[in-house]
Design an enzyme around this catalytic site. Structure first.
Site, PDB file in Angstrom:
ATOM      1  NE  ARG B 196     -23.106   7.813  48.557  1.00  8.44           N
ATOM      2  CZ  ARG B 196     -22.472   8.932  48.887  1.00  8.44           C
ATOM      3  NH1 ARG B 196     -21.227   8.874  49.352  1.00  8.44           N
ATOM      4  NH2 ARG B 196     -23.048  10.108  48.757  1.00  8.44           N
ATOM      5  CG  ASP B 257     -21.107  -9.450  39.064  1.00 12.05           C
ATOM      6  OD1 ASP B 257     -22.181  -9.098  38.538  1.00 12.05           O
ATOM      7  OD2 ASP B 257     -20.093  -8.725  39.094  1.00 12.05           O
ATOM      8  CB  SER B 263     -24.172  -4.685  35.644  1.00  9.18           C
ATOM      9  OG  SER B 263     -23.888  -3.775  36.660  1.00  9.18           O
TER      10      SER B 263
END
Lengths: 512, 512
Positions: B196, B257, B263
């Site tokens: 989302r 990040d 990830s």
């Protein structure tokens, strides 16, 4: 968005509110984002936590601090608006990326740390950024100033304030309890604040508390110093450089200490110190291992001091074994009281005399060493110590026997003839803490022999004191297991065997 | 120490207990230290918070998770023992000091992150250590594996699993809703999980949710994929690589990040992907600005993929303006439904065709581009999309008009003749979010003109949709203020004036 107040009666330093997940989504805020709360003219920025069930949609949970600040009642409506993170977060990101900060950026960060406007994650990032990219002197000075200015300050209305600090690490170091009365007796002003032990068996505040109260308010400290020229109080009771507490909470679990210098000097700045002596215990078993390291650290202290308007002298002192014979608050307080007439353990007296005479040199006192010894041996130092004890609310006639030490007592004897070759600071600390120090003030260790002493089989090497039997047992178990004190006819050359292992091969296989 | 249970009914992922200050002192624990709780055979390690008044001496406050785990009743006695920090804290300290970690050290850290045994400070330190000292490929591979293995995994019982990921940053990118049906229609298996929006106006999961449910359980996802070869579900509903959530919470406020590759690929690994295409939007206004940066990132993805047993191809795609004409969940869902027969906006179709054909190439399908176009234009892709919608619990006959868009609508017209020279992604995102997207699914922006289009005075440039009037007003205000879209007869050369300021002088004065 209007939300109904649910008081949580939870304590936290930071202004925290709890929102329901759906309301947070509507506001577009995520955990640790900020919201502004409004009620009438009252406004506060708070940090968001999110709950799914504990807080219902339409309600907002308030921690006690927020409730007090907003003067909010249960069921009252608060206006809640998403709020930008504080500007200082941008500075932290900048520092994290390796850039240096301007003084005004640093003061904004410190201001927001003290006002609890930055989250744990954000403060951690700042601390680590200083660890990864070492501070410039300019940054260190700005940080020291900002840390001092965001807390309480002691204004004694004079310029010539003296102070002393030890970088620490060596057990049994009650030098300050001798040094402060010596210096004050000579007419110099020395408002000494000390810490309690965090990882040690005793801090100066813990020791001094066996002689008199140490938790004084700022106004009381002023009175004590005006009356006696000195004090020996717990710094934690007054809010000097409060940002430091937030940083220590983070440094402690990570075992890093990138702010050592600003942390020390901001507190000296806050009491208005102008002349400072810094003790750097040096050697195996303390933080600073070599003379070179001690010199480098000393030069940094001196340079930073200059930027802050302080004259600093440093002393690298022998830190390879405990100072004096006593370890633990009460045992050390006894030793200090016995030594204040100049008859104490030679290493303790020697250290106190040297550090005191450095402060005398700042004042231009001639033959400073002789002068210090005269103050000690004439009883002037003892008289001054008792004045300070009285001014802080203690009994000026206190005797050694009045200081209670742990009723449980075990003497450890040597099972061989020889000499003491070494004593391990870390093992001493571990055993004394296991025995109950610093929480149990009467717990600790009393040495009968130190490095270089001749020992005969059956001689007592040291005694352990404890207030509780189970702590004594724990201390004895650790003392037996650890390499605490080495007695023998000659130096043992083998320290440890490191046998070959095949483990490395296996580790590399994991990679495939 | 025996302490009496006080249930707090507070939710937190971490096992937190609150001790009174005096009990904590007796135990020798500080805030964020650990204690072991024991009751009968039950044991748990919990993180310590400390209160002065809220918890009385002799009591221990339990957060709900701890209370449930220990099955503890109010008033019951728990044995509380100080506990060492987890071994992985040592590995984090080691990494923070700049050392590289062994695979088994990394998996221990990830295991403790997932089990919530590390504090926020400690996890923050780990994340920043990866930011400061870039990961080696070996570390990245170990991290990806550990993150995949500590979560749920989707086992479809076959080897040839295909997948797609976009590094993101460009608004309006509904490529996946076209690509998944194309690929599945060709008989390839593609279990696509999407996110989302966090900072964007819509994520693929938000768009897809306008067509059918997307919050499926692992077992349901399996059934959908077995039936249709594909799915388009929200990854957050299944617990793939849960460590990532803990890391994102920390990376988000710091805007860093460092774990991008592990990830992404840990989640691909968790669904068993073997062949993956990665879209790297490139250009002004997205994360990756230049072709060189895109190539470097692509090579890193490819190399890390190899270590994880995945074949990866990357595509650097034009990211300077939004994809298609629609921004916002419902508007984009409409656009996807209109485009699935191959008649949609040329940039969207072109992108979907290219990325799909890269996956076809893995399979060895000849003339892959023509094959993709054939699947689109023959209606096979639309048929497959409707199958997937039905399998996920939606209406396979859904029409564009069934998808509600915001009733508030304002058209913005050009006040000049000329061409569209640029559209700002960041301004588009800001305006669409102000209008309510992604929370208000019908909110967003519909472009009538894009870069290069000829515009006459009075032509509609774009429309804003909103569900609520006040959000429409906010969006309009921002659209007016921001540099959203540039129309003119020629390129304007001046971007911004930066006037001289005297501020720097003052800053340096501060230093004295």
């Amino acid at each position: 968005m209007l939300l109904k107040v649910k008081p949580l009666r939870l304590e936290a330093k930071k202004p925290i509110v709890i929102l329901n997940k759906d309301d947070a989504w509507d506001l577009g805020v995520k955990p640790l984002d900020r919201v502004e709360l409004r009620a009438g003219k009252k406004r506060e920025i708070a940090i968001v936590n999110i709950a799914e069930r504990f807080i219902k949609t339409g309600s907002i949970g308030l921690y006690s601090r927020v409730q007090d600040d907003m003067n909010a009642k249960a069921g009252q409506l608060l206006k809640v608006i998403p709020s930008e993170p504080p500007e200082s977060l941008g500075f932290i990101r900048k520092r994290l990326a390796g850039n240096r900060l301007m003084p005004k950026e640093i003061s904004q960060i410190i201001r927001d740390v003290v006002d609890e406007r930055l989250s744990e994650i954000e403060i951690t990032s700042f601390v680590i950024s200083l660890y990864n990219h070492k501070m410039t002197m300019r940054e260190a000075a700005a940080l020291s100033r900002a840390m001092a200015l965001t807390g309480e300050t002691l204004d004694l209305g004079k310029k010539e304030i003296y102070d002393k600090h030890s970088v620490g690490g060596v057990p049994g170091d009650n030098t300050s309890i001798l040094l402060v009365p010596i210096v004050a007796a000579a007419g110099l002003t020395i408002p000494k604040t000390s810490s309690r032990a965090i990882t040690a068996p005793a801090g100066t505040a813990d020791r001094m508390e066996c002689l008199c109260p140490v938790e004084l308010e700022l106004e009381e400290i002023k009175q004590v110093v005006r009356k006696t020229n000195g004090c020996l109080v717990w710094g934690g009771a007054v809010d000097l450089a409060p940002a430091d507490d937030a940083f220590i909470r983070i440094e402690y679990p990570l075992s890093i200490d990138p702010m050592l210098l600003p942390s020390v000097l901001s507190k000296k700045k806050a009491v208005g110190a102008r002349y400072v002596v810094i003790d750097i215990p040096t050697g195996r078993g303390v933080k600073v291992k070599t003379a070179e390291e001690a010199e480098e650290l000393a030069n940094q202290f001196i340079e930073l001091g200059k930027k802050l308007g302080m004259m600093i002298s440093c002393a690298s002192t022998l830190g390879e074994q405990p100072i004096g014979y006593a370890i633990g608050p009460a045992l050390e307080a006894r030793e200090a009281l016995q030594s204040i007439d100049g008859t104490g353990p030679p290493d303790l007296i020697d250290k106190a005399v040297h550090l005191s005479s450095i402060l005398f040199d700042f004042k231009g006192i001639k033959n400073s060493r002789e002068k210090v010894l005269e103050i000690l041996k004439s009883g002037k130092a003892e008289k001054k110590l008792r004045e300070i004890i009285e001014a802080q609310g203690g009994d000026p006639k206190i005797k050694v026997a009045d200081i209670q030490i742990g009723p449980k007592n075990v003497r450890i004897k040597s099972n061989t003839n020889g000499k003491v070759w070494w004593i391990s600071n870390s093992a001493v600390i571990e055993v004394a803490r296991a025995a109950g120090a610093p929480k149990d003030k009467g717990a600790g260790i009393l040495f009968h022999k130190k490095i270089g002493d001749t020992v005969r089989k059956g001689d007592v090497l040291f005694e352990i004191f404890a207030e509780k039997a189970h702590k004594m047992n724990r201390a004895l178990k650790i003392a037996k297991k650890s390499k605490f004190i080495e007695v023998g006819r000659r130096f043992r050359m083998l320290l440890e065997k490191i046998p070959a292992r095949k483990e490395h091969e296996e580790l590399f296989v994991l990679e495939r």
